[in-house]
Each structure stands twice: as C-alpha cells, then as structure tokens.
Design an enzyme around this catalytic site. Sequence first.
Site, mmCIF file in Angstrom:
data_model
loop_
_atom_site.group_PDB
_atom_site.id
_atom_site.type_symbol
_atom_site.label_atom_id
_atom_site.label_comp_id
_atom_site.label_asym_id
_atom_site.label_seq_id
_atom_site.Cartn_x
_atom_site.Cartn_y
_atom_site.Cartn_z
ATOM 1 N N LYS A 96 0.840 -1.196 0.000
ATOM 2 C CA LYS A 96 0.000 0.000 0.000
ATOM 3 C C LYS A 96 0.876 1.248 0.000
ATOM 4 C CE LYS A 96 -0.302 0.383 5.034
ATOM 5 N NZ LYS A 96 -1.175 0.663 6.182
ATOM 6 N N ARG A 142 -10.504 1.186 14.860
ATOM 7 C CA ARG A 142 -10.597 1.777 13.517
ATOM 8 C C ARG A 142 -11.580 0.912 12.715
ATOM 9 N NH1 ARG A 142 -4.426 2.655 11.553
ATOM 10 N NH2 ARG A 142 -4.912 0.546 10.856
ATOM 11 N N TYR A 189 14.139 30.725 6.153
ATOM 12 C CA TYR A 189 13.002 31.513 6.617
ATOM 13 C C TYR A 189 13.012 31.709 8.127
ATOM 14 C CZ TYR A 189 10.865 30.839 2.022
ATOM 15 O OH TYR A 189 10.592 30.834 0.678
ATOM 16 N N MET A 199 10.211 24.493 1.111
ATOM 17 C CA MET A 199 9.472 23.634 0.199
ATOM 18 C C MET A 199 10.385 22.832 -0.725
ATOM 19 S SD MET A 199 6.499 24.665 -2.539
ATOM 20 C CE MET A 199 5.399 25.280 -1.252
#
Length: 393
Positions: A47, A148, A282, A330
């Site tokens: 998965k 779940r 930043y 990013m």
Amino acid sequence: MTTANTATVLLTEGRRAEATIDLAALRGNLAALRERVSGAAVMAVVKADGYGHGGIRCALEAVAAGVRWLGTATPEEALALRAAGIGPDQARVLCWLWTPGGPFAEALRAGVDVSVSGRWALDELLAAVRATGVPGRIHLKADTGLGRNGCQPHDWPELVDAALRAQAAGMVEVVGVWSHFAAADEPGHPSIRQQQDAFAAALEYAERAGVRPEVRHIANSPATLLLPETHYDLVRTGLAMYGVSPVPEVGAPADFGLRPVMSLSARLALVKTVPGGHGVSYGHHYTTPGPTTLGLVPVGYADGLPRHASDAGPVLVGGKWRTAAGRIAMDQFVVDLGGDTPETGEEVLLFGTGEQGEPTAEDWARAAGTIAYEIVTRIGPRVPRRYVGGATG
C-alpha cells in the site's frame, strides 16, 4: 558512498535528487521474514506506493521471490496490481479500505479479495456479485480493540451469520478472518493480550458457526518480529519488508536480519562562504556563529522531507554528519559546512542503510519527532526512483 576524502556519486547523472531502491535487499528481507514465521505465509504489504518504494515494482519483486499474498489499502492500489499483470494465479491481493460506492464490481472481476467490516460492505459486495455473476472472496475483519476498521464484538455474530448465508447461496467464499493490533510495537502493552483474547473469541464464534477460513491473520510487522504466537496462517509485513525496524526501541534492522531498501541522496546545488551572524532560511531560526560555508541541498518538504526536522535533519556530506541549518523549505534546505568547501554537485546522502556512517530513516524520524514509516512513505513523486539489484529486470 561518500567518504572523508572522496565522494562517489551514486545519483544518476543530471538528477538533483534520487531515491535508490535496492531490490536485492527487499528479497533478502522477505527471505528473513519467511524464515522467522516458518509455517505461516507472508503477505507483502505494498500500500501507499509500497511505503514510498514503488508499489508495483516491489510487488513484482515479491512475487518473483515466491510471495503469494499482497496487501493493499485502497481498491485503486489493488486494481493497479492486477493491471500490472499480477494475476490471481500468481498472488492473492487483499484490499481492506472500502467506502460506500467503491469499485466492488471491478474488484470481483479482477479477483481481488475484499475485506468486510460491516453489513453495509457485505450488502454492496453482494449487489456487485448479482450484477457481475462473479462470486467474491471475503475476509471478515473483527475490531479487537484498535477502534478503527473492523466489526465490533456485539455486531460480529450478525456479520458472520450473514456472510455464511451468502456463502451457502454461492455468492461469496469466506476465506479469511482477521484483525489488526493497536500497540504490537510496544512490548508489554496491556492491549496486546486483550486483542489476542478478543481475536481468539472472534475466531471461535466464526468457526463454531461454520466458517472454515483459508487464512487467519492479525500479525503486522511488529507482531511478526516479536509475537510468534500471533502468526496464525498469515503475517502482514509492511515496514519490515522494506528493511526498517518497526520497533526501534527493541532492535535495529540488522538485529532482525533486515536491511533498509531505500537510500535518498541529492547534489549540493551551491556552496558559498558567509560571515558570522548571517541568518539562514526563513525566519532566521539559525544564525551562523562565525564565518563559515553553507551548502544548499535541493530537496524540501515538497519532496517529502518533514518540515518538523528543521534545525535537526541529518545528512552526510564529505564523510561528515551535518544537520539542517534553519528551516527546511518547500524545495531546499541549508547545511552549515563549518568552513569545509566541497564541490558544488557533490553528493549529499540524506539517509540509507547506515552501513557507511550515513543517517538512516530512523535518524530522520527522531529528528522530526515522528516514526520511520512516515519518513520513507512521504518521499514524493518529484524524487525519481532508481531500482538496482532486481530479479524482474
């Protein structure tokens, strides 16, 4: 690998970054896991694009290595495996995360095993059986305490009985009964014994009612490594198959005979000298303590690096560990090279096996306050994969 004196570039020429997937290590991990569980079968869980390693490629490699069960979360993942040419005669594919209106008919035609956690899923599957004329293979999932997916104990008799009626009508075959642990990665956690007892009770009711499952399964990677009494007929190996320890507090991959499959590297995009007191990235959360050199690593959170590893994410450059200086952005982050002057274009090894002194996915997980599952799985499609050591070409 990079050494203290030389840099052997592993990246494909011209690439800014690359994830190298060692398929020989994958096969070795599967062999080690199969040996550990002896009589039980191993399901290769592919998965989430094979935990970031490439789901189809890893599935093909697992099948070539003799694995006969593949695990997927979404129907789209399961159908992609069939579209890639992995037929039911090669491997069963179990899909467990269904929502109303899902592609049950397509799954039936593709020979995908369907997990059923409640009556709504059974009802939708039976409608698809009527529409297609194709009987289904189902695994009944019991919620033994994870909370779940899965059927609660008070609803379990109704679900089992309805599935058996459908089986008697020739519409489905109940081939599996299963569940999932909440804390198998925490040895001694009280929920482990509670879930074992709850699973045993669910099995007892199902078998007394007439279910004769082909496979009973509850063991995930941690349970596969630590709880042999939970192996039953089948174990579902996800993270361990990719050579990352799901129980790092208990042992490193090598302690379980495993080897990390993914290595992530990049090239320095820039090396420059800056004065002391210079802000970096930043917010200027990092300021150079004195004159130094900075190296620009051209990967960031858009590539899957966790921003929470700002000021902490480790890399190997020129044989030395460095950590992200300031915020991971990013597309890039900066490392303080401490006056060293590697060439622009030199390899930066973000994580790998650790065998040459480089960081591992677990090191990044600790730097970000997360788990290694997240580190490898989130490496995004902007980072190309290079496959080595494959048996399938």
